[in-house]
Design a protein around this motif. Structure first.
Motif, PDB file in Angstrom:
ATOM      1  N   ILE A  45       0.866  -1.186   0.000  1.00 45.37           N
ATOM      2  CA  ILE A  45       0.000   0.000   0.000  1.00 45.37           C
ATOM      3  C   ILE A  45       0.902   1.235   0.000  1.00 45.37           C
ATOM      4  N   TYR A  46       0.703   2.090  -0.957  1.00 47.09           N
ATOM      5  CA  TYR A  46       1.456   3.344  -1.019  1.00 47.09           C
ATOM      6  C   TYR A  46       0.524   4.477  -0.659  1.00 47.09           C
ATOM      7  N   PHE A  47       0.982   5.362   0.215  1.00 46.79           N
ATOM      8  CA  PHE A  47       0.154   6.532   0.535  1.00 46.79           C
ATOM      9  C   PHE A  47       1.032   7.649   1.064  1.00 46.79           C
ATOM     10  N   THR A  48       0.393   8.770   1.251  1.00 48.57           N
ATOM     11  CA  THR A  48       1.104   9.918   1.801  1.00 48.57           C
ATOM     12  C   THR A  48       0.396  10.319   3.077  1.00 48.57           C
ATOM     13  N   LEU A  49       1.182  10.656   4.079  1.00 44.66           N
ATOM     14  CA  LEU A  49       0.589  11.211   5.297  1.00 44.66           C
ATOM     15  C   LEU A  49       0.799  12.700   5.239  1.00 44.66           C
ATOM     16  N   LYS A  50      -0.237  13.443   5.585  1.00 45.49           N
ATOM     17  CA  LYS A  50      -0.019  14.890   5.535  1.00 45.49           C
ATOM     18  C   LYS A  50      -0.685  15.550   6.723  1.00 45.49           C
ATOM     19  N   ASP A  51      -0.186  16.715   7.047  1.00 43.03           N
ATOM     20  CA  ASP A  51      -0.915  17.590   7.960  1.00 43.03           C
ATOM     21  C   ASP A  51      -0.780  18.998   7.411  1.00 43.03           C
ATOM     22  N   ALA A  52      -1.154  19.968   8.201  1.00 39.95           N
ATOM     23  CA  ALA A  52      -1.200  21.333   7.693  1.00 39.95           C
ATOM     24  C   ALA A  52       0.161  21.814   7.181  1.00 39.95           C
ATOM     25  N   LYS A  53       1.241  21.239   7.732  1.00 39.37           N
ATOM     26  CA  LYS A  53       2.552  21.810   7.423  1.00 39.37           C
ATOM     27  C   LYS A  53       3.419  20.987   6.490  1.00 39.37           C
ATOM     28  N   GLY A  54       3.053  19.754   6.236  1.00 31.34           N
ATOM     29  CA  GLY A  54       3.921  18.965   5.367  1.00 31.34           C
ATOM     30  C   GLY A  54       3.372  17.599   5.035  1.00 31.34           C
ATOM     31  N   VAL A  55       4.181  16.894   4.225  1.00 33.83           N
ATOM     32  CA  VAL A  55       3.775  15.537   3.851  1.00 33.83           C
ATOM     33  C   VAL A  55       4.944  14.581   4.030  1.00 33.83           C
ATOM     34  N   ILE A  56       4.623  13.288   4.157  1.00 30.59           N
ATOM     35  CA  ILE A  56       5.684  12.283   4.157  1.00 30.59           C
ATOM     36  C   ILE A  56       5.171  11.060   3.395  1.00 30.59           C
ATOM     37  N   ALA A  57       6.017  10.543   2.517  1.00 28.01           N
ATOM     38  CA  ALA A  57       5.627   9.373   1.735  1.00 28.01           C
ATOM     39  C   ALA A  57       5.654   8.147   2.631  1.00 28.01           C
ATOM     40  N   CYS A  58       4.694   7.255   2.446  1.00 23.84           N
ATOM     41  CA  CYS A  58       4.628   6.045   3.260  1.00 23.84           C
ATOM     42  C   CYS A  58       4.402   4.834   2.378  1.00 23.84           C
ATOM     43  N   VAL A  59       4.870   3.716   2.849  1.00 24.57           N
ATOM     44  CA  VAL A  59       4.568   2.457   2.172  1.00 24.57           C
ATOM     45  C   VAL A  59       4.356   1.389   3.234  1.00 24.57           C
ATOM     46  N   ASP A  85      13.246   5.329   6.537  1.00 24.24           N
ATOM     47  CA  ASP A  85      14.465   4.895   5.868  1.00 24.24           C
ATOM     48  C   ASP A  85      14.547   5.578   4.517  1.00 24.24           C
ATOM     49  N   VAL A  86      15.750   5.450   3.896  1.00 23.31           N
ATOM     50  CA  VAL A  86      15.971   6.126   2.626  1.00 23.31           C
ATOM     51  C   VAL A  86      15.848   5.128   1.492  1.00 23.31           C
ATOM     52  N   TYR A  87      15.188   5.560   0.459  1.00 27.72           N
ATOM     53  CA  TYR A  87      15.093   4.752  -0.747  1.00 27.72           C
ATOM     54  C   TYR A  87      16.130   5.334  -1.687  1.00 27.72           C
ATOM     55  N   GLU A  88      17.292   4.631  -1.740  1.00 24.03           N
ATOM     56  CA  GLU A  88      18.461   5.223  -2.401  1.00 24.03           C
ATOM     57  C   GLU A  88      18.227   5.543  -3.867  1.00 24.03           C
ATOM     58  N   ARG A  89      17.489   4.711  -4.528  1.00 26.67           N
ATOM     59  CA  ARG A  89      17.324   4.909  -5.961  1.00 26.67           C
ATOM     60  C   ARG A  89      16.693   6.269  -6.263  1.00 26.67           C
ATOM     61  N   ASP A  90      15.748   6.680  -5.428  1.00 32.13           N
ATOM     62  CA  ASP A  90      15.074   7.969  -5.654  1.00 32.13           C
ATOM     63  C   ASP A  90      15.665   9.088  -4.822  1.00 32.13           C
ATOM     64  N   GLY A  91      16.604   8.752  -3.951  1.00 40.27           N
ATOM     65  CA  GLY A  91      17.157   9.756  -3.049  1.00 40.27           C
ATOM     66  C   GLY A  91      16.074  10.333  -2.167  1.00 40.27           C
ATOM     67  N   LYS A  92      15.200   9.463  -1.666  1.00 40.63           N
ATOM     68  CA  LYS A  92      13.999   9.916  -0.980  1.00 40.63           C
ATOM     69  C   LYS A  92      13.845   9.111   0.296  1.00 40.63           C
ATOM     70  N   TYR A  93      13.451   9.770   1.353  1.00 38.10           N
ATOM     71  CA  TYR A  93      13.183   8.984   2.563  1.00 38.10           C
ATOM     72  C   TYR A  93      11.682   8.761   2.674  1.00 38.10           C
ATOM     73  N   GLN A  94      11.310   7.669   3.275  1.00 37.34           N
ATOM     74  CA  GLN A  94       9.897   7.404   3.475  1.00 37.34           C
ATOM     75  C   GLN A  94       9.660   6.568   4.717  1.00 37.34           C
ATOM     76  N   LEU A  95       8.394   6.518   5.097  1.00 30.64           N
ATOM     77  CA  LEU A  95       7.999   5.804   6.305  1.00 30.64           C
ATOM     78  C   LEU A  95       7.531   4.410   5.911  1.00 30.64           C
ATOM     79  N   TYR A  96       8.276   3.417   6.403  1.00 34.97           N
ATOM     80  CA  TYR A  96       7.906   2.027   6.118  1.00 34.97           C
ATOM     81  C   TYR A  96       6.987   1.570   7.231  1.00 34.97           C
ATOM     82  N   ALA A  97       5.654   1.538   6.914  1.00 29.65           N
ATOM     83  CA  ALA A  97       4.654   1.320   7.965  1.00 29.65           C
ATOM     84  C   ALA A  97       4.571  -0.139   8.341  1.00 29.65           C
ATOM     85  N   ARG A  98       4.482  -0.389   9.652  1.00 30.76           N
ATOM     86  CA  ARG A  98       4.257  -1.754  10.110  1.00 30.76           C
ATOM     87  C   ARG A  98       2.900  -1.870  10.803  1.00 30.76           C
TER      88      ARG A  98
END
Lengths: 412, 68
Positions: A45-59, A85-98
Motif C-alpha cells: 500500500i502506497y500513501f502519503t501522510l499529511k498535515d497542515a505543514k507537510g507531507v511524508i511518503a509512506c509504504v 528509511d531512505v530509498y536510495e534509488r530515488d534519493g527519498k526517505y519514506q515511512l515504512y509502515a508496520r
C-alpha cells in the motif's frame, strides 16, 4: 585544499546510513491524514501522510499488512508506526509502515462500524422490528437536552402543526459521561408515562459530541422500547447507531417533530372534505331516486284511464277534422267540375248560337232543315234568329262542300 | 389502554362508507343508513380530536411533571 567529489550512489548510501544509525527512526509513530492512497496489486500500500505543514511518503509492504485492521482510505486520520528509511534509488526517505491505527475520531469511527456491524448481525436494525409511527398522536415524549436549538425546534414545529398535542420533555444530558445513562433513563421514564411517540436526539456536533447515541446501551433501550421512537441526532449528514435501531430516522430534530406530529389544520380540512363528500353523495342518491320517481310518475300518468280517454278523445277530434277536411275538399272539387260543365253547356246552348248570328231553319212541319235535300224551291221555310222569326220562300238551292269537320259541330 | 379505533382506522371506515354511498343502485334506505353512519364517523373523529391547547411539560427528578 581539495574537496572530495562523491557519486550520487555514494551520497545516498551515506545518508541512508545516517538514518539507519538513528535509534529513534527505527520505530516512530506519525500522525496525519491519509492521501494518495493506492493499494498495489502486489499487496503493498502506497500513501502519503499529511498535515497542515507537510507531507511524508509512506509504504506498507504486503508482509506488514497484519498491522492494518481496516481499509485505508483518503482523508482518514491515522497513526502510522514504522521505520523511516531512505530509498536510495530515488534519493527519498519514506515511512515504512508496520502498523496503522485510526486516530482519535478515527478510532471512534472504527468503534462505530464495529458496533453497527454487531447490532446488525443481532438483527436490531431489521425492518420487522420497526414499529409504525402512529399518525394521530396525543402525547409526544422528547428525550433531549432542555436547552439548545433541538428542543426549541421540536417544540416550535410541534406546536405550530398542532398546539393540542401534549409534549412531555425528559431533560436529558446528551453528551459527556452521564449522557448514556441519562438518555436510557429518559426513554424508560417516558415509557412509564406512556406517551404515544418519542423523539430521542440532540442538535448537531462533532462525532465525540454525538457519541452517546452510538452506545450500545442507548441502542438497546431504543430497541426495547414498546413506544415507537423517532431518532433525531444532529444534522442530515450525521448518522448514529440509534438511527438504525429507531423505528424511524429523522434527519434533524425539526424533521422529527414534523414526522411525529400531524398537522391539525390539515386534519380539519380532511374532515370537512369527508362531510362535503358525504353530503354530496347522499344528494346524488336522493336525486337519483327522485328522478326515478319522476319517471314512474310520468309512466303512470301516461297509462291512467283518464289519459287513455283523453288520448281517444284527441284521436276522435283528429278524425273528425280529417273527415271535415275531406268532405269540404270533395265539395270544392265538385263545384269546380260543375262550373266547368256550366261553361261547356253554355257553349252548346242554341240561344247562345242564335245570339252569335246563327239561325235555325225549319220547314212548315217544324222539321229542321239541315240538308239541302230537305227543301225544294218555292217551299215556305221558317227562320229563327236572335229576336224573332222570319218566314221566307226558297228561291234557289245549291249544295256546297265546306270541308272536313262540319259534322263535328257538336264539339266545343 | 382501551382498544378503540384510531383516527386512521375511522378514516378508513369513512372512506369505505363513502365508497359504498357513491355506488350506484344501492337501495335508498341503505344510502340513508350509510349517510348516517358516515356522519356519525365524522362526528366521532371530531369528538376524538383534542382541542385543548397544551403547555409543554417537563419530567423532574422525582418523576413528576412540571411546566417547562
Amino acid at each position: 585544499m581539495k574537496q572530495n567529489v562523491y557519486t550520487v550512489a555514494q551520497i545516498n548510501a551515506y545518508i541512508k546510513n545516517m538514518f539507519t544509525q538513528d535509534y529513534m527512526l527505527r520505530f516512530v509513530l506519525v500522525k496525519g491524514e491519509v492521501s494518495n492512497c493506492k493499494y498495489h496489486s502486489s499487496g503493498h500500500i502506497y500513501f502519503t501522510l499529511k498535515d497542515a505543514k507537510g507531507v511524508i511518503a509512506c509504504v506498507m509492504f504486503a508482509g506488514s499488512r497484519t498491522g492494518l485492521s481496516f481499509r485505508l482510505e483518503e482523508g482518514q486520520m491515522v497513526v502510522v508506526g514504522g521505520t523511516i528509511d531512505v530509498y536510495e534509488r530515488d534519493g527519498k526517505y519514506q515511512l515504512y509502515a508496520r502498523q496503522i491505527t485510526l486516530d482519535g475520531a478515527g478510532l471512534l469511527y472504527e468503534k462505530f462500524d464495529r458496533l453497527k456491524h454487531e447490532l446488525e448481525e443481532m438483527g436490531m436494525f431489521a425492518p420487522e422490528y420497526k414499529q409504525p409511527i402512529p399518525k394521530y398522536i396525543k402525547t409526544l415524549g422528547v428525550v433531549t437536552a432542555p436547552t439548545g436549538a433541538a428542543v426549541r425546534d421540536i417544540i416550535n414545529i410541534a406546536t405550530r402543526r398542532n398546539p393540542y398535542v401534549q409534549i412531555i420533555l425528559y431533560p436529558a444530558v446528551v453528551q459527556g459521561d452521564q449522557a448514556v445513562a441519562s438518555i436510557v433513563n429518559g426513554i424508560r421514564a417516558l415509557e412509564q408515562i406512556g406517551v404515544d411517540v418519542m423523539i430521542v436526539g440532540r442538535g448537531g456536533g462533532s462525532i465525540e459530541d454525538l457519541w452517546a447515541f452510538n452506545e450500545e446501551a442507548v441502542a438497546q433501550a431504543v430497541f426495547d422500547s414498546p413506544i415507537p421512537i423517532i431518532s433525531a441526532v444532529g444534522h442530515e449528514t450525521d448518522t448514529t447507531i440509534i438511527d438504525f435501531v429507531a423505528d424511524l430516522r429523522a434527519p434533524t430534530p425539526s424533521a422529527a417533530a414534523e414526522l411525529a406530529v400531524y398537522d391539525f389544520w390539515q386534519l380539519m380540512d380532511r374532515l370537512t372534505v369527508y362531510r362535503t363528500t358525504l353530503n354530496h353523495a347522499i344528494q346524488v342518491q336522493v336525486g337519483r331516486y327522485a328522478n326515478r320517481l319522476e319517471n314512474l310518475r310520468l309512466k303512470v300518468k301516461y297509462l291512467s284511464p283518464a289519459n287513455q280517454i283523453q288520448q281517444k278523445r284527441t284521436y276522435c277530434m283528429d278524425l273528425e277534422g280529417k273527415l271535415n277536411r275531406t268532405i269540404s275538399d270533395a265539395l270544392t272539387r265538385k263545384k269546380h267540375e260543375m262550373a266547368l260543365c256550366a261553361e261547356k253547356l253554355k257553349g252548346l246552348s242554341p240561344l247562345e248560337k242564335l245570339s252569335q248570328g246563327y239561325a235555325y231553319v225549319e220547314d212548315t212541319n217544324h222539321r229542321v232543315i239541315n240538308d239541302v235535300n230537305r227543301v225544294k224551291e218555292d217551299e215556305l221555310i221558317q227562320i229563327y234568329i236572335k229576336n224573332g222569326t222570319i218566314q221566307a220562300r226558297v228561291s234557289k238551292i245549291e249544295e256546297v262542300w265546306y270541308g272536313e269537320g262540319v259534322d263535328t259541330g257538336t264539339d266545343i | 389502554m382501551a382498544k378503540e379505533l384510531t383516527l386512521e382506522q375511522i378514516f378508513e371506515k369513512l372512506e369505505g362508507t363513502i365508497g359504498k354511498l357513491e355506488q350506484e343502485d344501492i337501495p335508498l334506505e341503505e344510502s340513508f343508513k350509510l349517510y348516517k353512519e358516515g356522519m356519525k364517523l365524522v362526528k366521532s373523529c371530531n369528538d376524538r380530536i383534542d382541542k385543548v391547547e397544551k403547555e409543554v411539560l417537563k419530567l423532574n427528578e422525582n418523576g413528576e411533571l412540571d411546566e417547562f
